[in-house]
Design a protein around this motif. Sequence first.
Motif, mmCIF file in Angstrom:
data_model
loop_
_atom_site.group_PDB
_atom_site.id
_atom_site.type_symbol
_atom_site.label_atom_id
_atom_site.label_comp_id
_atom_site.label_asym_id
_atom_site.label_seq_id
_atom_site.Cartn_x
_atom_site.Cartn_y
_atom_site.Cartn_z
ATOM 1 N N UNK A 81 -18.557 9.921 -3.872
ATOM 2 C CA UNK A 81 -18.247 9.427 -2.525
ATOM 3 C C UNK A 81 -17.129 8.375 -2.540
ATOM 4 N N UNK A 82 -16.709 7.957 -3.749
ATOM 5 C CA UNK A 82 -15.562 7.031 -3.839
ATOM 6 C C UNK A 82 -14.237 7.793 -3.899
ATOM 7 N N UNK A 83 -14.310 9.122 -3.956
ATOM 8 C CA UNK A 83 -13.079 9.931 -4.071
ATOM 9 C C UNK A 83 -12.622 10.324 -2.668
ATOM 10 N N UNK A 84 -11.386 9.972 -2.295
ATOM 11 C CA UNK A 84 -10.944 10.345 -0.951
ATOM 12 C C UNK A 84 -10.678 11.844 -0.841
ATOM 13 N N UNK A 85 -10.798 12.359 0.364
ATOM 14 C CA UNK A 85 -10.540 13.770 0.641
ATOM 15 C C UNK A 85 -9.121 14.121 0.177
ATOM 16 N N UNK A 86 -8.998 15.279 -0.479
ATOM 17 C CA UNK A 86 -7.654 15.748 -0.840
ATOM 18 C C UNK A 86 -7.212 15.307 -2.221
ATOM 19 N N UNK A 87 -7.924 14.350 -2.839
ATOM 20 C CA UNK A 87 -7.505 13.892 -4.173
ATOM 21 C C UNK A 87 -8.239 14.704 -5.240
ATOM 22 N N UNK A 88 -7.550 15.047 -6.348
ATOM 23 C CA UNK A 88 -8.263 15.758 -7.413
ATOM 24 C C UNK A 88 -9.218 14.837 -8.165
ATOM 25 N N UNK A 89 -10.321 15.404 -8.635
ATOM 26 C CA UNK A 89 -11.290 14.601 -9.396
ATOM 27 C C UNK A 89 -11.679 15.371 -10.664
ATOM 28 N N UNK A 90 -11.797 14.625 -11.760
ATOM 29 C CA UNK A 90 -12.141 15.214 -13.056
ATOM 30 C C UNK A 90 -13.534 14.736 -13.452
ATOM 31 N N UNK A 91 -14.365 15.660 -13.957
ATOM 32 C CA UNK A 91 -15.693 15.287 -14.476
ATOM 33 C C UNK A 91 -15.583 15.057 -15.983
ATOM 34 N N UNK A 92 -16.361 14.114 -16.495
ATOM 35 C CA UNK A 92 -16.169 13.658 -17.882
ATOM 36 C C UNK A 92 -16.623 14.683 -18.920
ATOM 37 N N UNK A 93 -16.220 14.428 -20.179
ATOM 38 C CA UNK A 93 -16.519 15.341 -21.295
ATOM 39 C C UNK A 93 -18.015 15.482 -21.567
ATOM 40 N N UNK A 94 -18.817 14.500 -21.082
ATOM 41 C CA UNK A 94 -20.256 14.532 -21.396
ATOM 42 C C UNK A 94 -21.013 15.566 -20.579
ATOM 43 N N UNK A 95 -20.379 16.087 -19.522
ATOM 44 C CA UNK A 95 -21.062 17.033 -18.655
ATOM 45 C C UNK A 95 -21.732 16.343 -17.491
ATOM 46 N N UNK A 96 -21.998 17.124 -16.444
ATOM 47 C CA UNK A 96 -22.583 16.552 -15.222
ATOM 48 C C UNK A 96 -23.751 17.425 -14.760
ATOM 49 N N UNK A 97 -24.719 16.818 -14.046
ATOM 50 C CA UNK A 97 -25.773 17.644 -13.451
ATOM 51 C C UNK A 97 -25.159 18.626 -12.450
ATOM 52 N N UNK A 98 -25.841 19.740 -12.210
ATOM 53 C CA UNK A 98 -25.325 20.757 -11.272
ATOM 54 C C UNK A 98 -25.059 20.178 -9.895
ATOM 55 N N UNK A 99 -25.812 19.121 -9.548
ATOM 56 C CA UNK A 99 -25.658 18.544 -8.209
ATOM 57 C C UNK A 99 -24.252 17.965 -7.996
ATOM 58 N N UNK A 100 -23.543 17.636 -9.079
ATOM 59 C CA UNK A 100 -22.227 16.992 -8.917
ATOM 60 C C UNK A 100 -21.166 17.996 -8.444
ATOM 61 N N UNK A 101 -20.964 19.140 -9.168
ATOM 62 C CA UNK A 101 -20.018 20.117 -8.601
ATOM 63 C C UNK A 101 -20.463 20.629 -7.228
ATOM 64 N N UNK A 102 -21.780 20.714 -7.010
ATOM 65 C CA UNK A 102 -22.259 21.156 -5.683
ATOM 66 C C UNK A 102 -21.800 20.170 -4.609
ATOM 67 N N UNK A 103 -21.934 18.880 -4.903
ATOM 68 C CA UNK A 103 -21.524 17.858 -3.924
ATOM 69 C C UNK A 103 -20.004 17.903 -3.718
ATOM 70 N N UNK A 104 -19.277 18.180 -4.796
ATOM 71 C CA UNK A 104 -17.800 18.252 -4.682
ATOM 72 C C UNK A 104 -17.419 19.424 -3.781
ATOM 73 N N UNK A 105 -18.089 20.565 -3.986
ATOM 74 C CA UNK A 105 -17.782 21.742 -3.158
ATOM 75 C C UNK A 105 -18.139 21.468 -1.700
ATOM 76 N N UNK A 106 -19.261 20.783 -1.483
ATOM 77 C CA UNK A 106 -19.694 20.495 -0.109
ATOM 78 C C UNK A 106 -18.656 19.639 0.607
ATOM 79 N N UNK A 107 -17.938 18.805 -0.162
ATOM 80 C CA UNK A 107 -16.915 17.944 0.457
ATOM 81 C C UNK A 107 -15.517 18.550 0.363
#
Length: 320
Positions: free
Chosen positions: A69-95
Amino acid sequence: MTSSTAPKIELVLAAPRGFCAGVDRAIQIVERALERFGAPVYVRHEIVHNRFVVDSLAAKGAIFVDELDEVPQGAPVVFSAHGVPKSVPEAARARNLFYLDATCPLVSKVHRGAERHYREGRKIILIGHAGHPEVIGTMGQLPEGAVILIETVADVARLDLSQTTPLAYITQTTLSVDDTAEIIAALKQRFPQIENPKKEDICYATTNRQAAVKAITADCDAVLVIGAPNSSNSLRLVEVAKRAGCKHAQLVQRAMDIDWSALQGLSVVGITAGASAPERLVEEVIEAFRQRYAVTVREIATASEAVQFKLPAALDAPAA
Ligand code: SF4
């Protein structure tokens, strides 16, 4: 520069040390994203656990955030090398955020293994460290309750599971090879039906760096591990050196952290670096020794590495 009266010291470098293919790929993803899309590129959490790497990328225009939620609309965001829970890409797609996933492919392999066991009806035991981002990401691949986290041999005795429960174990990729073998042996003794991962989950880089630090420890009075205090694989290297009999094993982030008084009177010092520490920091440490000692450097190599991972297709394709 040292004078001719400077005390002599031999530095023994462990090889392999430092960057692994997963860390290299994650950093390249941020750098290529900055070139391709321009600054700022947002990165969720530390891309890898190393302050020097994070500060270098921040200087080029990466902005590190805790949550999407700290990432503004339209800006690219990278997820870290450690991996993320499925909820994170889901939230990114929702936004409708454009995201690049820098999860190491060897962490993704553990995720896919966990999903397979779940599909096949097994309860999954994850061996790992509570609170580590990789563990949070791996547990977050499946519904709550599907994965049980254990950290020690003692935890195996506490598992409230019947002998007939279909079970499988998976592990964090950056654990101590020796400690994990003991936990797995305890699991197999208590639950003979438990399934293994198809291929070892502790990654090649972790295994090779631990074997290399073991190999130098016999020759050294002290071992310095260059790495961050939140880097699991760096902490494991300190433990491995201590277990192999090293009385002075120190974790240092940079040359400025070296406890020179602990090295006084010693003549051979081993140096290694965790998988998220750049070679630049090894050179910095060697240079700091050269300021105080007449230094000779020797390397002991126990393996060679040629692993490389492909970048996400979105960064490979020619710019629009
Ligand atoms: Fe991947 Fe292993 Fe490096 Fe972690 S330590 S990023 S799992 S290669």
